[in-house]
Scaffold this motif. Structure first.
Motif, PDB file in Angstrom:
ATOM      1  N   ALA A  33       0.831  -1.208   0.000  1.00  0.00           N
ATOM      2  CA  ALA A  33       0.000   0.000   0.000  1.00  0.00           C
ATOM      3  C   ALA A  33       0.860   1.251   0.000  1.00  0.00           C
ATOM      4  CB  ALA A  33      -0.938  -0.023   1.209  1.00  0.00           C
ATOM      5  N   ARG A  34       1.947   1.230   0.749  1.00  0.00           N
ATOM      6  CA  ARG A  34       2.833   2.392   0.761  1.00  0.00           C
ATOM      7  C   ARG A  34       3.520   2.569  -0.586  1.00  0.00           C
ATOM      8  NH1 ARG A  34       4.111   0.282   5.932  1.00  0.00           N
ATOM      9  NH2 ARG A  34       6.028  -0.654   5.099  1.00  0.00           N
ATOM     10  N   ALA A  76     -12.500 -14.042  -7.306  1.00  0.00           N
ATOM     11  CA  ALA A  76     -11.909 -13.848  -5.983  1.00  0.00           C
ATOM     12  C   ALA A  76     -11.920 -12.366  -5.616  1.00  0.00           C
ATOM     13  CB  ALA A  76     -10.490 -14.392  -5.953  1.00  0.00           C
ATOM     14  N   ARG A  77     -11.876 -12.087  -4.324  1.00  0.00           N
ATOM     15  CA  ARG A  77     -11.865 -10.706  -3.863  1.00  0.00           C
ATOM     16  C   ARG A  77     -10.434 -10.176  -3.836  1.00  0.00           C
ATOM     17  NH1 ARG A  77     -16.193  -8.605  -1.402  1.00  0.00           N
ATOM     18  NH2 ARG A  77     -14.904  -7.274  -0.065  1.00  0.00           N
ATOM     19  N   PRO A  78     -10.245  -8.915  -4.177  1.00  0.00           N
ATOM     20  CA  PRO A  78      -8.904  -8.339  -4.131  1.00  0.00           C
ATOM     21  C   PRO A  78      -8.478  -8.090  -2.698  1.00  0.00           C
ATOM     22  CG  PRO A  78     -10.496  -6.637  -4.646  1.00  0.00           C
ATOM     23  CD  PRO A  78     -11.253  -7.935  -4.615  1.00  0.00           C
ATOM     24  N   ALA A 106      -6.303  -2.911  -2.481  1.00  0.00           N
ATOM     25  CA  ALA A 106      -6.648  -2.706  -3.890  1.00  0.00           C
ATOM     26  C   ALA A 106      -8.147  -2.627  -4.149  1.00  0.00           C
ATOM     27  CB  ALA A 106      -6.042  -3.836  -4.723  1.00  0.00           C
ATOM     28  N   ARG A 107      -8.969  -2.668  -3.109  1.00  0.00           N
ATOM     29  CA  ARG A 107     -10.417  -2.740  -3.331  1.00  0.00           C
ATOM     30  C   ARG A 107     -10.989  -1.488  -3.966  1.00  0.00           C
ATOM     31  NH1 ARG A 107     -11.823  -5.793   2.394  1.00  0.00           N
ATOM     32  NH2 ARG A 107     -10.973  -7.831   1.748  1.00  0.00           N
ATOM     33  N   ASP A 153     -16.529  -2.881 -11.846  1.00  0.00           N
ATOM     34  CA  ASP A 153     -17.234  -2.266 -10.728  1.00  0.00           C
ATOM     35  C   ASP A 153     -16.597  -2.602  -9.384  1.00  0.00           C
ATOM     36  OD1 ASP A 153     -17.864  -4.865 -10.532  1.00  0.00           O
ATOM     37  OD2 ASP A 153     -20.014  -4.641 -10.894  1.00  0.00           O
ATOM     38  N   GLY A 154     -15.363  -3.247  -9.455  1.00  0.00           N
ATOM     39  CA  GLY A 154     -14.591  -3.507  -8.244  1.00  0.00           C
ATOM     40  C   GLY A 154     -15.314  -4.214  -7.169  1.00  0.00           C
TER      41      GLY A 154
END
Length: 505
Positions: free
Chosen positions: A451-452, A467-469, A473-474, A504-505
């Motif tokens: 994330a940084r 699958a979910r991110p 990254a969502r 649509d994430g």
């Protein structure tokens, strides 16, 4: 007169050591062997093809010395021999075709030189057939031109055992001692643990029979080969024992695992059988594997009867030792793991096949020879069939990675950049990015660190469809990429939106 008298026993001992049908040591007996090695190189280029692209492990090794992408994470079990082997090409060119051609030529030359080490131990026709048997296996053809270490361990093993036997033949052969050390160094350079397993029978024989010079050359070569790996263990992995433990954990924990059936399943064209489930391949594809130990036993039987046990028993013992950890100590299979064992078995097995023809009654020898040729033709056809299938599937997979890398570039994810997630390592290599993982054998970072990083440079995360991110990254836009969703950001809070591309994430 004294000199002549002393020389005569030496010549007599040398004559006894050489096979009666050795055919001399001139260049002519080596021509058929050279022809097989050249055909091996050509077959790799025609059947596997140099444009196949680099695989996952190859990307790791090549990235250590190549300029096209940052160095990938180098896990504890790996050694840097292959990286150094490909450096003369990879250090200045990103051409996979050029690298494949270089390795194909080099692998053919290595096959020739490794089997030339055996001259005088077996007749030239045995060595030629041995080269043909080993070179015709689909796994040998498939991995000969790849940036992978297993084939080179096999060549080192052939050279080591042949040189060990030659070094014990009168008169003293200093070149054999040099070859012995060089072969051991090559194996240690490529895969240190494989090298240790291969040389265990040689060390045992050297200890029992007090082969001091040969044992010293073998240990010196082995030490030279594994020195870098041991030093790196203390510099990067917290010590040798810690690196060994980490390597064992990555391989699923070394211990008693019966992987024989897994290896049989892999013969149908599975380059990595983990987990190894499913039906066994067709018998036509696996029958050679079950015939191999039978022929090895026959070779030993014929050698004992002929009074030439050592030249046959020693390669068989080293082959068994090399195969043992991959048959009984790991919980998965890959056909390339057994390449050193196949190479060592090739010489005695070739001798046994030719002996089966010659022991037949004279009138039936043409029939026996024809049966042998027919069996070899059928075997070759089966191996080529598997090879073409594996090469086609592998090429398709590599092209999918390349297309995903092209998608990254179109979105603006360019170096310096970071790729994480599903198949991130090879895709990052193709895209010229760094790769990172938060779990699994290549884990080298955390979600917070990713994330940084995303605040500074472009970052992409590959997620299997459905699958979910990960949490970081969502909120990123995504596009479809082969069978995945590709979530991305260009860093500094930039999230470019292109019509028809963002989900649509």
């Amino acid at each position: 007169m004294t000199g002549s008298a002393d020389a005569a026993p030496a010549r007599t001992r040398a004559a006894r050591f050489r096979h009666p049908s050795d055919g001399g040591r001139g260049p002519r007996p080596a021509v058929p062997l050279a022809a097989v090695a050249a055909a091996f190189t050509l077959a790799q280029l025609l059947l596997v093809r140099p444009g196949m692209g680099l695989g996952w492990d190859e990307a790791v090794y090549v990235s250590q010395v190549g300029a096209g992408a940052p160095a990938s994470y180098f896990s504890a079990p790996r050694a840097r021999g292959i990286s150094l082997l490909v450096a003369p090409v990879a250090a200045w060119s990103s051409s996979t075709v050029l690298l494949r051609c270089y390795l194909a030529v080099l692998s053919g030359l290595a096959l020739y030189l490794a089997l030339r080490t055996w001259r005088g131990l077996f007749p030239p026709r045995v060595l030629t057939l041995a080269a043909a048997l080993f070179a015709s296996l689909w796994v040998t053809l498939f991995y000969g031109l790849q940036a992978m270490p297993n084939y080179w361990v096999a060549m080192g093993a052939l050279a080591v055992v042949g040189a060990y036997l030659r070094a014990g033949a009168p008169p003293a052969d200093r070149a054999a001692l040099t070859g012995l050390a060089a072969g051991a160094a090559l194996m240690g350079w490529m895969r240190p643990m494989d090298a240790v397993w291969v040389v265990l029978p040689l060390l045992a024989v050297g200890l029992l029979r007090r082969h001091r010079r040969r044992s010293a050359a073998l240990l010196a070569g082995l030490a030279a080969g594994v020195a870098e790996w041991v030093i790196e263990a203390y510099v990067r992995y917290g010590g040798l024992l810690h690196r060994l433990a980490e390597g064992s954990a990555i391989q699923g924990g070394l211990g008693w695992h019966l992987a024989v059936v897994d290896q049989v399943r892999s013969l149908g064209g599975r380059t990595l059988c983990r987990p190894c489930t499913g039906a066994l391949p067709a018998p036509l594809l696996t029958v050679w594997w079950f015939v191999l130990p039978v022929l090895a036993a026959l070779a030993l039987y014929f050698a004992v009867r002929a009074g030439r046990t050592t030249a046959t028993a020693l390669p068989l013992a080293c082959a068994a030792s090399a195969a043992f950890p991959y048959l009984f100590l790991i919980g998965y299979a890959a056909p390339r793991f057994l390449l050193p064992a196949y190479a060592l078995l090739a010489v005695p097995v070739a001798a046994a096949l030719l002996r089966l023809v010659t022991v037949a009654p004279r009138r039936r020898r043409p029939v026996a020879a024809a049966a042998l040729c027919l069996g070899l033709v059928v075997h070759l056809a089966a191996q080529v069939t598997v090879l073409v299938h594996v090469a086609h599937g592998t090429t398709a997979g590599h092209r999918a990675w390349s297309r995903t890398a092209d998608t990254l570039h179109r979105l603006g994810v360019r170096a310096p950049c970071l790729v994480t997630g599903d198949d991130a390592l090879p895709i990052a290599f193709y895209a010229g990015c760094s790769s990172a993982a938060t779990s699994g054998p290549n884990a080298d970072t955390t979600a917070d660190a990713i994330a940084r990083t995303a605040r500074r440079i472009p970052v992409a995360t590959l997620v299997p469809a459905g699958a979910r991110p990960p949490a970081y990254a969502r909120d990123w836009p995504w596009v479809p990429a082969e069978s995945r969703r590709l979530y991305y950001t260009l860093g500094r809070g930039e999230f470019p939106v292109r019509p028809g591309q963002v989900g649509d994430g």
